[in-house]
Design an enzyme around this catalytic site. Structure first.
Site, PDB file in Angstrom:
ATOM      1  N   PHE A   1       0.867  -1.180   0.000  1.00 33.68           N
ATOM      2  CA  PHE A   1       0.000   0.000   0.000  1.00 33.68           C
ATOM      3  C   PHE A   1       0.901   1.226   0.000  1.00 33.68           C
ATOM      4  CE2 PHE A   1      -2.719   3.107   2.277  1.00 33.68           C
ATOM      5  CZ  PHE A   1      -3.946   2.928   1.639  1.00 33.68           C
TER       6      PHE A   1
ATOM      7  N   ALA B   1       4.421  13.489   3.419  1.00 33.86           N
ATOM      8  CA  ALA B   1       3.029  13.047   3.563  1.00 33.86           C
ATOM      9  C   ALA B   1       2.985  11.827   4.469  1.00 33.86           C
ATOM     10  CB  ALA B   1       2.429  12.722   2.197  1.00 33.86           C
ATOM     11  N   GLY B   2       3.035  12.107   5.776  1.00 29.58           N
ATOM     12  CA  GLY B   2       2.937  11.057   6.774  1.00 29.58           C
ATOM     13  C   GLY B   2       1.614  11.207   7.502  1.00 29.58           C
TER      14      GLY B   2
ATOM     15  N   TYR C   1      -8.495   9.863  -2.238  1.00 27.55           N
ATOM     16  CA  TYR C   1      -8.419  10.217  -0.821  1.00 27.55           C
ATOM     17  C   TYR C   1      -9.476   9.485  -0.010  1.00 27.55           C
ATOM     18  CZ  TYR C   1     -12.428  13.367  -1.577  1.00 27.55           C
ATOM     19  OH  TYR C   1     -13.659  13.879  -1.873  1.00 27.55           O
TER      20      TYR C   1
ATOM     21  N   GLU D   1      -9.797   1.012   8.497  1.00 28.06           N
ATOM     22  CA  GLU D   1      -9.879  -0.437   8.642  1.00 28.06           C
ATOM     23  C   GLU D   1      -8.524  -1.011   9.041  1.00 28.06           C
ATOM     24  OE1 GLU D   1     -11.012  -4.149   5.696  1.00 28.06           O
ATOM     25  OE2 GLU D   1     -12.157  -2.283   5.564  1.00 28.06           O
TER      26      GLU D   1
ATOM     27  N   MET E   1      11.842 -11.317  33.333  1.00 28.97           N
ATOM     28  CA  MET E   1      12.812 -12.370  33.034  1.00 28.97           C
ATOM     29  C   MET E   1      14.233 -11.987  33.437  1.00 28.97           C
ATOM     30  SD  MET E   1      11.336 -13.887  29.441  1.00 28.97           S
ATOM     31  CE  MET E   1      12.423 -15.312  29.487  1.00 28.97           C
TER      32      MET E   1
ATOM     33  N   GLU F   1       0.499   3.633  10.523  1.00 28.85           N
ATOM     34  CA  GLU F   1      -0.954   3.690  10.273  1.00 28.85           C
ATOM     35  C   GLU F   1      -1.664   4.648  11.221  1.00 28.85           C
ATOM     36  OE1 GLU F   1      -3.299   0.597   8.790  1.00 28.85           O
ATOM     37  OE2 GLU F   1      -1.594  -0.675   8.273  1.00 28.85           O
TER      38      GLU F   1
ATOM     39  N   SER G   1      -0.024   7.764  17.606  1.00 31.06           N
ATOM     40  CA  SER G   1      -0.924   7.827  18.769  1.00 31.06           C
ATOM     41  C   SER G   1      -1.577   9.197  18.899  1.00 31.06           C
ATOM     42  CB  SER G   1      -0.158   7.478  20.049  1.00 31.06           C
ATOM     43  OG  SER G   1       0.192   6.104  20.047  1.00 31.06           O
TER      44      SER G   1
END
Length: 386
Positions: A124, A131-132, A233, A242, A340, A365, A368
Site C-alpha cells: 500500500f 506526507a505522513g 483520498y 480499517e 525475566m 498507520e 498515537s
C-alpha cells in the site's frame, strides 16, 4: 452466558491453523530473520499455500471468503510468534486486498485478486517524506496521456512489504491544482518500472521490509485506475480506518506473545530466595495488571472489528483499539523483559525482540497523537449541540 471473545467455527479454525503454522513454519526462523532483516521467501510462499493471504477474498477469485474478524484473528495470532510476519499478512489482507475487492472494477478484480490470492504480495503506497500524518500532502504525480493512460512520477517511503511486493496500490495526484481532490488510486505492477531504492534498517519488526520506492515515468493503463478518478483520498481514508484495526490486532498479539513467554518463565524457570519469582506477591500483582490490560485491548479490538463487519460507524472504535493496543504492547513487552531479568535482556530470548517490535505500534498507520485527535474530534461532534 458466553464470552464476546468466543468466535464462530471458521474463526477458531483459522486460529488453530495459524497456531500450528507459527510452531512449524515461523518459530524456527524468527531469530534468523530478525538478524538478517528479511522474511524468508519460504514463509511468504507458505502463507499463500495455507490460505492466509486471501482471507476475505471471495472463493471465485481463489480466496477463503471468510470474515473480517477472521482476518483480524489471523493477524493477532501471527503476532504472538513474529510481528514482522504478522504485519506482512495484515497489509496484504486488510489494505491491498480490501482496496482491490471494494473499489476495483471487474477487470481489476478478475486480473489481480487471483494473483493476490495465490502468489503475488501486495503493498500500500501512500506515505511520502512530506506526507505522513498529513497523508494528503502528496507530491507524487500522475500525468494523464492523450490515450487515457497515466504516467506516474515521484517517490514513496515507509512502504511495508515494499521490497517483496509485486502489486502496489499507489496514490498519486492527477490534478494538483485541486488539492486532495486530485488524488487518484492506481493498481501498479512492479514490472512496469517500480524501483526499490532503499530498504530501511529499523529498531523493530526488522524482518518486515520498509522500503523507499521510486516511480520514474511509470506508465499505468487507464483501466488500472482504482475506484473513481479524483477520489483516491476517500479510498485511503477508509482503508486506513480499517487498517488501524489490523494494527491493533498485531499489537494485541504481540503483547500476548511477550506475556506468555515471560509468565511461563517466572512460574516455571526462575527461582530466587527458594521459590519461583512468579510466586512473590509483588510479581503476581504486576502479572494480574498486565493480563487485565491485554484483555481490555482485545475487547476493544474485537468490538471495533464487529462494528465494522456489521456495517456500522467504527472510526472512533478503531482509533481507540489501535491507541490502547499499541500502549499495552509497549508496556507488556517492557515488563516481560524485567520479569525475566538478565535473561530477558539478552537476544537468546524472544521478549527483547517483542520489546523492539512494540514501538512501531505508536507510529505507523496513524500515530498515537493522530488517534487521540480522531477520538477527541468524534467525541466533540457527539457532544456539541450547535
Amino acid at each position: 452466558m458466553t464470552s464476546i471473545l468466543e468466535f464462530d467455527e471458521d474463526v477458531e479454525m483459522f486460529r488453530s491453523v495459524v497456531s500450528r503454522f507459527n510452531a512449524e513454519v515461523v518459530a524456527p526462523q524468527v531469530e534468523k530473520m530478525d538478524e538478517e532483516e528479511h522474511i524468508d521467501p519460504s514463509i511468504i510462499s507458505a502463507l499463500f499455500e495455507t490460505g492466509l493471504m486471501a482471507v476475505e477474498t471471495p472463493e471465485e477469485y481463489g480466496g477463503a471468503g471468510a470474515s473480517f474478524t477472521a482476518a483480524v484473528a489471523i493477524v493477532e495470532e501471527l503476532a504472538k510468534c513474529d510481528p514482522s510476519v504478522s504485519v506482512l499478512n495484515d497489509v496484504h489482507n486488510t489494505l491491498v486486498n480490501t482496496c482491490v475487492r471494494k473499489w476495483g472494477s471487474d477487470y481489476i478484480k478478475e486480473t489481480y485478486l487471483p494473483q493476490l490470492s495465490t502468489d503475488k504480495l501486495g503493498a500500500f503506497a501512500l506515505s511520502e517524506p512530506s506526507a505522513g500524518s498529513d497523508a494528503f500532502a502528496l507530491r507524487t504525480r500522475a500525468r494523464k496521456m492523450s490515450d487515457g493512460d497515466f504516467v506516474i512520477e515521484g517517490g514513496k517511503m515507509w512502504i511495508t512489504n515494499g521490497a517483496e511486493a509485486e502489486i502496489f496500490v499507489v496514490f498519486a495526484n492527477a490534478e494538483p491544482e485541486k488539492g486532495y481532490r486530485g488524488i487518484t488510486a492506481f493498481v501498479v505492477e512492479k514490472s512496469w518500472g517500480v524501483k526499490v531504492v532503499k530498504k530501511e534498517k529499523k529498531l523493530g519488526i526488522r524482518a518486515s521490509s520498509t522500503a523507499v520506492l521510486a516511480f520514474d515515468e511509470v506508465r499505468v493503463p487507464k483501466q488500472n485506475v482504482l475506484g473513481i478518478y479524483g477520489q483516491g483520498y476517500k479510498i485511503a481514508i477508509e482503508c486506513l480506518n480499517e487498517g488501524r484495526i489490523g494494527i491493533a490486532a498485531q499489537m494485541t498479539g504481540l503483547a500476548q506473545g511477550a506475556f506468555d513467554r515471560a509468565v511461563s518463565y517466572v512460574f516455571n524457570d526462575r527461582q530466587q530466595f527458594g521459590k519461583y519469582v512468579g510466586e512473590f506477591q509483588g510479581m503476581q500483582f504486576q502479572i494480574a495488571q498486565i493480563a487485565s490490560e491485554i484483555e481490555a485491548a482485545r475487547l476493544l479490538l474485537y468490538n471495533a472489528a464487529r462494528i465494522k463487519e456489521a456495517g456500522g460507524e467504527f472510526v472512533k472504535e478503531a482509533a481507540m483499539a489501535k491507541l490502547i493496543g499499541s500502549q499495552v504492547a509497549e508496556k507488556t513487552a517492557s515488563k516481560a523483559v524485567e520479569w525475566m531479568g538478565g535473561v530477558g535482556f539478552t537476544r537468546d530470548e524472544t521478549v527483547e525482540k517483542f520489546y523492539r517490535d512494540a514501538k512501531i505500534g505508536a507510529i505507523y498507520e496513524g500515530t498515537s497523537n493522530i488517534q487521540l485527535q480522531t477520538i477527541a474530534r468524534l467525541i466533540q461532534k457527539q457532544y456539541t449541540l450547535r
